[in-house]
Design an enzyme around this catalytic site. Structure first.
Site, PDB file in Angstrom:
ATOM      1  N   ASP A  36       0.745  -1.077   0.034  1.00 22.51           N
ATOM      2  CA  ASP A  36       0.162   0.027  -0.026  1.00 22.51           C
ATOM      3  C   ASP A  36       1.047   1.251   0.028  1.00 22.51           C
ATOM      4  O   ASP A  36       0.134   2.238   0.191  1.00 22.51           O
ATOM      5  CB  ASP A  36      -0.865  -0.074   1.238  1.00 22.51           C
ATOM      6  CG  ASP A  36      -2.084  -0.916   1.147  1.00 22.51           C
ATOM      7  OD1 ASP A  36      -2.250  -1.236  -0.102  1.00 22.51           O
ATOM      8  OD2 ASP A  36      -2.584  -1.500   2.162  1.00 22.51           O
ATOM      9  N   HIS A 239      28.275   4.582  -9.387  1.00 18.11           N
ATOM     10  CA  HIS A 239      26.939   4.683  -9.025  1.00 18.11           C
ATOM     11  C   HIS A 239      26.786   4.311  -7.674  1.00 18.11           C
ATOM     12  O   HIS A 239      25.564   3.679  -7.314  1.00 18.11           O
ATOM     13  CB  HIS A 239      26.136   4.163  -9.975  1.00 18.11           C
ATOM     14  CG  HIS A 239      26.148   4.849 -11.390  1.00 18.11           C
ATOM     15  ND1 HIS A 239      25.467   4.379 -12.486  1.00 18.11           N
ATOM     16  CD2 HIS A 239      26.407   6.213 -11.434  1.00 18.11           C
ATOM     17  CE1 HIS A 239      25.661   5.458 -13.509  1.00 18.11           C
ATOM     18  NE2 HIS A 239      26.051   6.506 -13.121  1.00 18.11           N
ATOM     19  N   ASP A 256      28.408  12.824  -3.881  1.00 22.84           N
ATOM     20  CA  ASP A 256      27.910  13.489  -5.081  1.00 22.84           C
ATOM     21  C   ASP A 256      26.175  13.726  -4.609  1.00 22.84           C
ATOM     22  O   ASP A 256      25.667  12.573  -4.386  1.00 22.84           O
ATOM     23  CB  ASP A 256      27.935  12.488  -6.104  1.00 22.84           C
ATOM     24  CG  ASP A 256      27.396  13.201  -7.217  1.00 22.84           C
ATOM     25  OD1 ASP A 256      26.579  14.304  -7.355  1.00 22.84           O
ATOM     26  OD2 ASP A 256      27.415  12.323  -8.437  1.00 22.84           O
ATOM     27  N   ASP A 267      23.582  19.761  -8.484  1.00 24.14           N
ATOM     28  CA  ASP A 267      24.153  18.508  -8.661  1.00 24.14           C
ATOM     29  C   ASP A 267      25.634  18.889  -8.429  1.00 24.14           C
ATOM     30  O   ASP A 267      26.537  19.412  -9.281  1.00 24.14           O
ATOM     31  CB  ASP A 267      24.055  18.073 -10.168  1.00 24.14           C
ATOM     32  CG  ASP A 267      24.638  16.636 -10.441  1.00 24.14           C
ATOM     33  OD1 ASP A 267      25.343  16.179  -9.475  1.00 24.14           O
ATOM     34  OD2 ASP A 267      24.764  16.419 -11.447  1.00 24.14           O
ATOM     35  N   HIS A 346      33.805   8.163 -17.396  1.00 22.65           N
ATOM     36  CA  HIS A 346      32.526   8.970 -17.893  1.00 22.65           C
ATOM     37  C   HIS A 346      33.027  10.360 -18.555  1.00 22.65           C
ATOM     38  O   HIS A 346      33.994  10.810 -18.813  1.00 22.65           O
ATOM     39  CB  HIS A 346      31.769   9.196 -16.591  1.00 22.65           C
ATOM     40  CG  HIS A 346      32.441  10.078 -15.408  1.00 22.65           C
ATOM     41  ND1 HIS A 346      32.429  11.237 -15.490  1.00 22.65           N
ATOM     42  CD2 HIS A 346      32.997   9.530 -14.388  1.00 22.65           C
ATOM     43  CE1 HIS A 346      32.981  11.886 -14.463  1.00 22.65           C
ATOM     44  NE2 HIS A 346      33.308  10.914 -13.877  1.00 22.65           N
ATOM     45  N   HIS A 350      26.549  17.259 -18.244  1.00 18.97           N
ATOM     46  CA  HIS A 350      25.417  16.944 -18.708  1.00 18.97           C
ATOM     47  C   HIS A 350      24.733  18.347 -18.615  1.00 18.97           C
ATOM     48  O   HIS A 350      24.942  19.187 -17.725  1.00 18.97           O
ATOM     49  CB  HIS A 350      24.687  15.816 -18.159  1.00 18.97           C
ATOM     50  CG  HIS A 350      24.761  15.941 -16.600  1.00 18.97           C
ATOM     51  ND1 HIS A 350      23.831  16.432 -15.828  1.00 18.97           N
ATOM     52  CD2 HIS A 350      25.510  15.208 -15.840  1.00 18.97           C
ATOM     53  CE1 HIS A 350      24.028  16.635 -14.545  1.00 18.97           C
ATOM     54  NE2 HIS A 350      25.231  15.635 -14.624  1.00 18.97           N
ATOM     55  N   HIS A 357      19.912  15.098 -15.184  1.00 17.58           N
ATOM     56  CA  HIS A 357      20.573  14.908 -16.426  1.00 17.58           C
ATOM     57  C   HIS A 357      19.286  15.754 -17.275  1.00 17.58           C
ATOM     58  O   HIS A 357      18.467  15.065 -17.918  1.00 17.58           O
ATOM     59  CB  HIS A 357      20.607  13.374 -16.770  1.00 17.58           C
ATOM     60  CG  HIS A 357      21.649  12.776 -16.118  1.00 17.58           C
ATOM     61  ND1 HIS A 357      22.103  11.612 -16.127  1.00 17.58           N
ATOM     62  CD2 HIS A 357      22.601  13.328 -14.987  1.00 17.58           C
ATOM     63  CE1 HIS A 357      23.437  11.242 -15.341  1.00 17.58           C
ATOM     64  NE2 HIS A 357      23.596  12.270 -14.824  1.00 17.58           N
ATOM     65  N   GLU A 380      32.354  17.855 -14.343  1.00 15.60           N
ATOM     66  CA  GLU A 380      32.406  17.334 -13.188  1.00 15.60           C
ATOM     67  C   GLU A 380      33.490  15.962 -13.606  1.00 15.60           C
ATOM     68  O   GLU A 380      33.386  14.650 -13.547  1.00 15.60           O
ATOM     69  CB  GLU A 380      31.185  16.219 -13.306  1.00 15.60           C
ATOM     70  CG  GLU A 380      30.455  15.777 -14.101  1.00 15.60           C
ATOM     71  CD  GLU A 380      29.262  15.062 -13.661  1.00 15.60           C
ATOM     72  OE1 GLU A 380      29.161  14.042 -12.880  1.00 15.60           O
ATOM     73  OE2 GLU A 380      28.306  15.340 -13.983  1.00 15.60           O
ATOM     74  N   TYR A 384      39.469   7.483 -10.839  1.00 18.63           N
ATOM     75  CA  TYR A 384      38.992   6.541 -10.045  1.00 18.63           C
ATOM     76  C   TYR A 384      40.140   5.475 -10.087  1.00 18.63           C
ATOM     77  O   TYR A 384      40.408   4.909 -11.183  1.00 18.63           O
ATOM     78  CB  TYR A 384      37.623   5.837 -10.482  1.00 18.63           C
ATOM     79  CG  TYR A 384      36.702   7.057 -10.555  1.00 18.63           C
ATOM     80  CD1 TYR A 384      36.050   7.857  -9.533  1.00 18.63           C
ATOM     81  CD2 TYR A 384      36.547   7.905 -11.872  1.00 18.63           C
ATOM     82  CE1 TYR A 384      35.103   8.755  -9.664  1.00 18.63           C
ATOM     83  CE2 TYR A 384      35.666   8.934 -12.174  1.00 18.63           C
ATOM     84  CZ  TYR A 384      35.028   9.338 -10.915  1.00 18.63           C
ATOM     85  OH  TYR A 384      34.061  10.566 -11.014  1.00 18.63           O
ATOM     86  N   ARG A 402      36.188  13.005  -7.658  1.00 12.92           N
ATOM     87  CA  ARG A 402      35.559  13.704  -8.671  1.00 12.92           C
ATOM     88  C   ARG A 402      35.061  15.216  -7.800  1.00 12.92           C
ATOM     89  O   ARG A 402      34.923  15.291  -6.701  1.00 12.92           O
ATOM     90  CB  ARG A 402      34.198  13.163  -8.843  1.00 12.92           C
ATOM     91  CG  ARG A 402      33.264  14.016  -9.986  1.00 12.92           C
ATOM     92  CD  ARG A 402      32.262  13.088 -10.561  1.00 12.92           C
ATOM     93  NE  ARG A 402      31.056  12.386  -9.765  1.00 12.92           N
ATOM     94  CZ  ARG A 402      30.817  11.379  -9.258  1.00 12.92           C
ATOM     95  NH1 ARG A 402      31.855  10.329  -9.479  1.00 12.92           N
ATOM     96  NH2 ARG A 402      29.955  10.983  -8.307  1.00 12.92           N
ATOM     97  N   GLU A 404      32.720  18.296  -8.902  1.00 11.00           N
ATOM     98  CA  GLU A 404      31.509  18.662  -9.861  1.00 11.00           C
ATOM     99  C   GLU A 404      30.762  19.937  -9.428  1.00 11.00           C
ATOM    100  O   GLU A 404      30.626  20.322  -8.240  1.00 11.00           O
ATOM    101  CB  GLU A 404      30.459  17.582  -9.703  1.00 11.00           C
ATOM    102  CG  GLU A 404      29.191  17.906 -10.657  1.00 11.00           C
ATOM    103  CD  GLU A 404      28.086  16.683 -10.745  1.00 11.00           C
ATOM    104  OE1 GLU A 404      28.282  15.920  -9.596  1.00 11.00           O
ATOM    105  OE2 GLU A 404      27.511  16.691 -11.668  1.00 11.00           O
TER     106      GLU A 404
HETATM  107  N1  GLY Z   1      24.670  13.022  -9.686  1.00 13.46           N
HETATM  108  C1  GLY Z   1      24.655  12.699 -11.041  1.00 13.46           C
HETATM  109  C2  GLY Z   1      25.615  12.947 -11.997  1.00 13.46           C
HETATM  110  O1  GLY Z   1      26.633  13.498 -11.254  1.00 13.46           O
HETATM  111  O2  GLY Z   1      25.607  12.924 -13.036  1.00 13.46           O
HETATM  112 MN    MN Z   2      26.645  14.597  -9.624  1.00 10.42          MN
HETATM  113 MN    MN Z   3      26.262  15.269 -12.525  1.00  9.74          MN
END
Ligand code: GLY
Ligand code: MN
Ligand code: MN
Length: 436
Positions: A36, A239, A256, A267, A346, A350, A357, A380, A384, A402, A404
């Site tokens: 529920d 992730h 992040d 972000d 990566h 974005h 995104h 960003e 790694y 990272r 960002e």
């Molecule tokens: N937090 C998602 C990214 O950095 O794209």
């Molecule tokens: Mn991010």
């Molecule tokens: Mn991002």
């Protein structure tokens, strides 16, 4: 956000669609979590962009040039019994008075009324594939009109993806949108500062996550996406969202996390030492990521193309990794071979907006698109280095970094929306030691 902002957006879309068209934008469905219990409801970004309407079970319809009703909002009828359980609804009067609809009908009348609005329209603007159940209903309505063509009905001849117009609009942020995005950025910067200050060896990653969430909620914001709070090896998992490990003295912590305010995302990623002091190896990687990020941010300006910041990162990373002994060879050749991908897998950013995104094309006619004032993007870069990599000295193991930030393209160059948050290794150490 003022209702006049949503009205302005509808007017712009109506102008671009032209007469003979109809746009149909359904609300996001409610989703069951278990039995529920539902997931917290989040409105569909396109519907929010055009109406600001927060309820599920709604459909916005725009019909340029329609005699009385260019904007029709279908939504739930008032129902005191249900509202006692789930809270007040706008109802038909609220849709007109509060959300600027020219006309509003109960959502249960959709099957009866929408075919009449579709009839006579040549073009249907709609996003296929997002909600298969709604796709089927739309096809059924169109088929119903087709069956009646012998009695003189005209059925739509063209289906056009609404994304083409709407997502191009969403890519360019208005002054009102930027005000909200700056507010979301401010809450996120404060939350990161708080998390950095309170982090100690022996805490759980979830305890640091709690500091972020506490600050977001205290300021009326939600999360824009599940926060990543990863210590040591977990900082190398792109992730990672379990956030359930203890934080070790001597490790780095990668966070992040971004607040969502009035449906707009921020972000931010910061990486810092759990105990407040970088080791020389951690600092070497950190400084390299920071140098790459600065080079990339400097490439954000009108006339440069989308990929320029990424190329700047690739160049700085490759040269730096050779200098540190993590890559061997000539930088020019290593760039050609994509050797950096072993540590940087990566891309550099974005679009950012209602979706973290965000929508908007990255290429136009097969070429990277040019940056233009009003676009907002993230920058960003990250490196790694998991443990045990072949030819990787032990001192580099489990370093994941990272950095960002969120950047707006301005007529002159750029504005870093998240530029108020400390970034250099020295500033982070000073802040964690209790400075200000
Ligand atoms: N937090 C998602 C990214 O950095 O794209
Ligand atoms: Mn991010
Ligand atoms: Mn991002």
């Amino acid at each position: 956000m003022k209702m006049s902002e949503f009205a302005r957006r509808r007017r712009q879309l109506i102008r671009m669609m032209g007469n003979g068209s109809i746009a149909i934008v359904p609300a996001a469905p409610e989703r069951l979590r278990n039995r529920d219990v539902e997931y917290p409801y989040r409105q569909d970004s396109d519907l929010h962009y055009l109406t600001g309407f927060p309820e599920p079970e709604a459909v916005a319809v725009l019909v340029p040039g329609h005699r009385h009703s260019e904007f029709v909002l279908f939504c739930r009828a008032l129902d005191p019994e249900r509202e006692a359980w789930t809270g007040p609804r706008a109802g038909q009067k609220g849709a007109v008075d509060g959300f600027g609809a020219d006309d509003s009908f109960p959502i249960t009348d959709l099957d009866d009324i929408l075919p009449g609005l579709l009839e006579g329209c040549e073009r249907v603007f709609y996003t296929m594939g997002r909600d298969p159940e709604f796709d089927r209903r739309l096809i059924a309505w169109v088929n119903r009109i087709r069956e009646n063509t012998r009695s003189g009905s005209r059925s739509p001849a063209e289906f056009i993806s609404l994304d083409l117009l709407l997502h191009e609009m969403r890519l360019f942020k208005s002054a009102a949108e930027l005000r909200v995005m700056r507010a979301a950025a401010r809450i996120t910067m404060e939350a990161h500062r708080r998390a950095m200050r309170r982090c100690r060896p022996g805490m759980g990653e979830y305890e640091v996550e709690a500091e972020l969430l506490y600050h977001f909620r205290r300021h009326g914001a939600d999360v824009a996406y599940p926060p990543i709070v990863g210590g040591g090896a977990n900082g190398c998992v792109l992730h990672y969202v379990r956030n359930d490990a203890p934080l070790q003295d001597g490790d780095l912590l990668l966070i992040d996390a971004g607040a969502e305010l009035e449906c707009y995302a921020s972000d931010i990623t910061r990486t810092f030492p759990v105990n407040g002091r970088f080791t020389p190896a951690q600092r070497a990687i950190y400084d390299l990521v920071l140098k790459a990020q600065e080079a990339a941010i400097a490439k954000v300006r009108p006339g440069n193309h989308w990929n320029d910041p990424h190329q700047a990162v690739v160049r700085v990373f490759t040269e730096g990794l050779v200098r540190l002994g993590l890559l061997k060879g000539r930088p020019a050749q290593l760039i050609k071979d994509g050797a950096y991908r072993r540590f940087y897998m990566h891309r550099t950013g974005h679009w950012l907006g209602l979706d973290v995104h965000d929508v908007g094309d990255y290429k136009v006619d097969g070429k990277w698109r040019l940056l233009e004032p009003g676009m907002v993007l993230t920058v960003e870069p990250g490196l790694y280095i998991p443990a045990g990599g072949k030819g990787v000295a032990r001192k580099w193991w489990n370093i994941g970094v990272r950095i960002e930030d969120d950047v707006r393209v301005t007529p002159e160059g750029r504005e870093v929306l998240t530029g108020g948050l400390i970034r250099s290794a020295d500033a982070i150490e000073a802040w964690m030691a209790g400075g200000d």
